[in-house]
Design an enzyme around this catalytic site. Structure first.
Site, PDB file in Angstrom:
ATOM      1  N   HIS A  29       0.866  -1.190   0.000  1.00 21.96           N
ATOM      2  CA  HIS A  29       0.000   0.000   0.000  1.00 21.96           C
ATOM      3  C   HIS A  29       0.899   1.234   0.000  1.00 21.96           C
ATOM      4  CE1 HIS A  29      -3.125   2.764   0.970  1.00 21.96           C
ATOM      5  NE2 HIS A  29      -3.140   2.634   2.275  1.00 21.96           N
ATOM      6  N   GLU A  43       0.095   4.431   0.785  1.00 21.45           N
ATOM      7  CA  GLU A  43      -0.124   5.542   1.720  1.00 21.45           C
ATOM      8  C   GLU A  43       1.124   5.721   2.581  1.00 21.45           C
ATOM      9  OE1 GLU A  43      -3.862   5.535   3.915  1.00 21.45           O
ATOM     10  OE2 GLU A  43      -3.595   7.646   4.405  1.00 21.45           O
ATOM     11  N   TYR A  80     -11.450   1.562  14.367  1.00 24.77           N
ATOM     12  CA  TYR A  80     -10.695   1.571  13.105  1.00 24.77           C
ATOM     13  C   TYR A  80     -11.597   1.154  11.945  1.00 24.77           C
ATOM     14  CZ  TYR A  80      -6.730   0.226  10.035  1.00 24.77           C
ATOM     15  OH  TYR A  80      -5.836   0.097   9.003  1.00 24.77           O
ATOM     16  N   HIS A 101      -1.110  -2.155  11.084  1.00 21.43           N
ATOM     17  CA  HIS A 101      -1.298  -1.337  12.296  1.00 21.43           C
ATOM     18  C   HIS A 101      -1.741  -2.247  13.438  1.00 21.43           C
ATOM     19  CE1 HIS A 101      -1.045   2.460  10.126  1.00 21.43           C
ATOM     20  NE2 HIS A 101      -1.983   2.052   9.277  1.00 21.43           N
TER      21      HIS A 101
HETATM   22 FE1  FEO Z   1      -4.097   3.470   4.261  1.00 24.78          FE
HETATM   23 FE2  FEO Z   1      -2.290   2.661   7.101  1.00 24.78          FE
HETATM   24  O1  FEO Z   1      -2.633   3.503   5.447  1.00 24.78           O
END
Ligand code: FEO
Length: 394
Positions: free
Chosen positions: A78, A80, A192, A225
């Site tokens: 990803h 980001e 989340y 995360h």
């Molecule tokens: Fe979509 Fe943890 O970034």
């Protein structure tokens, strides 16, 4: 030693961001982690990097086990920047590395970082990469969380690295879900999901089914995360399925603002009627409650009740902003109700109701709009609104 062994030759080399309190508007009161994984075999792969300010910490974690020069592949699940921010730093120091990503991921890396002279290999769902005895399989996962996203599956060890999916913003010294405080963990998992993934419910249901059909049955889920699910990963998968299907509790959330207390009095009257009928009620003054917390509370609520004073013939700005945000998150299967107050022309209740209906949400009518302050009869009407909502929730 900061790196953490997950299984033989697979290590967590990520970082803990204890002090993060704002993730582009999402209040992260328990911080977060940026998880990266180092897989050592005949070839060495680094799965994801970390946010740029932590790049030297990532390097030090890798160097506890290997060296940057030995990395053959960086898997960019990803683009980001919380996961790719340290990529330029790694690419500068690790020679002969090939970046593995989707085509959209490659486009994103080049747009953000230039990528001049970097080697890329793009992959599609089902493509594999042999590291030696270990094999990585890739599954495109567009919109989980960006169009570039993909999952990486370590086949022999049945370890899924789905990046943002199945994560949570939770800085903790424990790296595994089974070691963490379960109530806190599931609270952060829900927050989340609600704040990041709620609009993608149908994508999530489809992706879980697709992954299963590909024969991917992970024993371990290691997201980008929060904590790693090494025992009972079905727990988080099932939670995602339930939320994605729009499962709700006997619960209502009242979100309101107030200028001189009139709208708040109405909110109390509605909440009293709900509580008397056994409905769990969450009371959220919008300027005194984290936005991310409110959204989390809405996730499993059957009713959302919005209250606003009128200003300049329309909705109070805090409620207007919240409305725009929650409409974008597209919560499923809820009953909505609206109340508010005004001084002369009115307009807040009308405008909230209109926006909800235009978005296809069910609004329980009639809404209640009160001039100046609610009198005894008007407070009784608020109680009756609470009663009607309670009846619908039963
Ligand atoms: Fe979509 Fe943890 O970034």
């Amino acid at each position: 030693m900061r790196s953490v062994k997950i299984i033989e030759n697979v290590y967590w080399v990520g970082v803990i961001d204890w002090n993060l309190r704002d993730f582009h508007g999402y209040e992260t009161r328990r911080g977060t982690t940026y998880n990266a994984y180092l897989i050592s075999d005949k070839k060495t792969a680094l799965v994801d990097t970390v946010k740029a300010p932590f790049q030297t910490e990532l390097k030090e974690n890798i160097e506890e086990l290997s060296s940057l020069e030995k990395i053959d592949y960086v898997i960019v699940n990803h683009v980001e920047m919380d996961h790719s921010g340290a990529l330029p730093y790694i690419m500068e120091r690790a020679k002969n590395v090939t970046i593995i990503s989707t085509q959209t991921g490659k486009d994103g890396v080049i747009k953000y970082y230039g990528g001049e002279g970097w080697n890329f290999r793009t992959v599609k769902t089902g493509d594999e990469l042999k590291l030696g005895n270990k094999t990585l399989q890739f599954v495109e996962a567009p919109m989980l969380h960006w169009p570039d996203s993909m999952f990486t599956y370590l086949k022999e060890d049945e370890l899924l690295m789905p990046n943002d999916a199945f994560g949570e913003h939770f800085a903790t010294s424990q790296r595994f879900a089974d070691e963490a405080d379960q109530a806190v963990l599931m609270d952060e998992v829900a927050k989340y999901y609600a704040n990041i993934l709620m609009p993608l419910a149908s994508v999530i249901i489809g992706k879980i089914s697709e992954v299963s059909q590909l024969g991917v049955k992970p024993k371990i889920i290691a997201p980008s995360h929060g904590v790693i699910w090494r025992s009972n990963p079905e727990r988080i998968v099932n939670a995602y399925l339930e939320w994605s299907k729009g499962a709700t509790e006997k619960k209502a959330v009242i979100v309101y603002d107030t200028m001189w207390g009139s709208t708040e009095k109405m909110a109390y009257a509605i909440s009293e009627a709900l509580k008397e009928r056994g409905v769990t009620t969450q009371f959220c003054h919008i300027r005194k409650t984290d936005l991310a917390e409110i959204v989390k509370e809405i996730l499993d609520a059957k009713a959302v009740i919005m209250g606003s004073p009128t200003i300049n013939n329309s909705v109070f700005p805090t409620i207007s902003g919240f409305l725009s945000h929650i409409l974008g998150l597209r919560p499923k299967g809820k009953i909505w109700a609206v109340f508010g107050s005004y001084g002369w022309g009115g307009g807040a209740v009308r405008d909230i109701e209109r926006q909800l209906k235009e978005s296809g949400f069910e609004v329980l009518e009639p809404s209640i709009s009160v001039k100046f302050a609610p009198n005894r009869e008007e407070l009784q009407k608020c109680r009756e609104l609470g009663e009607r909502i309670a009846e619908r929730i039963q």
